[in-house]
Design a protein around this motif. Structure first.
Motif, PDB file in Angstrom:
ATOM      1  N   LYS A  10      20.068  -1.579 -10.804  1.00  0.00           N
ATOM      2  CA  LYS A  10      19.838  -2.778 -10.006  1.00  0.00           C
ATOM      3  C   LYS A  10      20.784  -3.879 -10.432  1.00  0.00           C
ATOM      4  N   VAL A  14      23.373  -5.503  -7.840  1.00  0.00           N
ATOM      5  CA  VAL A  14      23.228  -6.917  -7.476  1.00  0.00           C
ATOM      6  C   VAL A  14      24.491  -7.691  -7.825  1.00  0.00           C
ATOM      7  N   ARG A 132      13.992 -13.284  -8.603  1.00  0.00           N
ATOM      8  CA  ARG A 132      13.738 -12.049  -7.853  1.00  0.00           C
ATOM      9  C   ARG A 132      14.883 -11.056  -7.985  1.00  0.00           C
ATOM     10  N   ASN A 133      15.991 -11.486  -8.580  1.00  0.00           N
ATOM     11  CA  ASN A 133      17.145 -10.597  -8.742  1.00  0.00           C
ATOM     12  C   ASN A 133      17.246  -9.974 -10.124  1.00  0.00           C
ATOM     13  N   TYR A 196      19.776  -6.676   1.411  1.00  0.00           N
ATOM     14  CA  TYR A 196      19.071  -6.666   0.125  1.00  0.00           C
ATOM     15  C   TYR A 196      18.263  -7.950  -0.087  1.00  0.00           C
ATOM     16  N   SER A 200      14.436  -8.234  -1.128  1.00  0.00           N
ATOM     17  CA  SER A 200      14.045  -8.677  -2.466  1.00  0.00           C
ATOM     18  C   SER A 200      12.965  -9.748  -2.405  1.00  0.00           C
ATOM     19  N   LYS A 203       9.590  -8.029  -1.806  1.00  0.00           N
ATOM     20  CA  LYS A 203       9.085  -7.295  -2.968  1.00  0.00           C
ATOM     21  C   LYS A 203       8.706  -8.204  -4.135  1.00  0.00           C
TER      22      LYS A 203
END
Length: 239
Positions: A10, A14, A132-133, A196, A200, A203
């Motif tokens: 991830k 990202v 969130r990243n 994405y 994101s 989620k």
């Protein structure tokens, strides 16, 4: 992004995405939020109640918008360190800070889950559209708690979940249908970052969920304020 991706996967994905859109990041923020992101960031600084002479860390600083506002709030006797894992984004932030001659600021390449700061070294941690990243939210929250001085505060600006079903439905339509098309066209992106990003948001924990995660990381007096009908929320907590 596949839900089976590891934390390391991830992080790499990202970073590749954000590197590809760094040049267009500020423009797209303004276009896609209809200019509201400026007001959200100003409100974040107001809630942070930064004082002259304080030391502040802007975690996930990106192009340093919050760092600029924080530098004005703490004055020349204070200091602001802008931390981000993405070098192209941070380069833009450096240029913006330098152009404004904000000498009380510094930039550092660093991971929110392994902050390049000593224990109990800052009065406040700001974070805008970063949490969130991260690969491990709980670890990032623990790191922020670690670097804060006793009584220090965390102020987190992040996209959230509108509580009203009508607005939530409209927001989902915009996020998953219009935003990817506009963002991709403006940035000429081929990495899928604008698909994405709304995914994101969906989620990420909602307002109450993030509050509980902050409390689990050791924060006290955790509260939040919804902005723009809950499209974004500002969470605060004290060490």
């Amino acid at each position: 992004m596949a839900s089976t991706a590891t934390g390391s996967d991830k992080e790499k994905t990202v970073q590749k995405m954000f590197s590809s859109i760094a040049r267009f990041y500020d423009l797209n923020n303004t276009l896609l939020s209809f200019g509201l992101h400026h007001r959200w960031k100003v409100r974040t600084i107001q809630i942070a109640s930064l004082q002259t002479g304080e030391r502040v860390a802007d975690v996930g600083a990106g192009t340093a918008d919050l760092s600029i506002l924080a530098a004005h709030a703490v004055g020349e006797k204070g200091s602001v360190i802008a931390i981000d894992l993405n070098e192209p984004m941070l380069q833009i932030g450096r240029r913006k800070l330098s152009a404004r001659r904000l000498r009380q600021t510094a930039c550092s390449l660093g991971n929110a889950e392994r902050l390049p700061l000593p224990d109990r070294s800052v009065d406040a941690v700001l974070t805008g559209f970063c949490m969130r990243n991260v690969s491990d939210l709980d670890q990032a929250l623990r790191e922020i708690h670690r670097v804060l001085k006793p009584g220090g505060r965390m102020v987190c600006l992040e996209f959230s979940t509108p509580p009203g079903p009508a607005l939530r439905k409209l927001y989902d339509f915009y996020s998953f249908t219009l935003l990817p098309k506009i963002g991709t066209w403006v940035a000429k992106d081929h990495t899928g970052v604008y698909t994405y990003l709304p995914d994101s948001i969906r989620k990420f924990p909602d307002q109450e969920g993030l509050k509980k995660r902050m409390e689990s990381a050791g924060f006290q007096q955790v509260a939040y304020e919804n902005l723009t009908g809950g499209i974004v929320a500002i969470h605060t907590g004290r060490k």
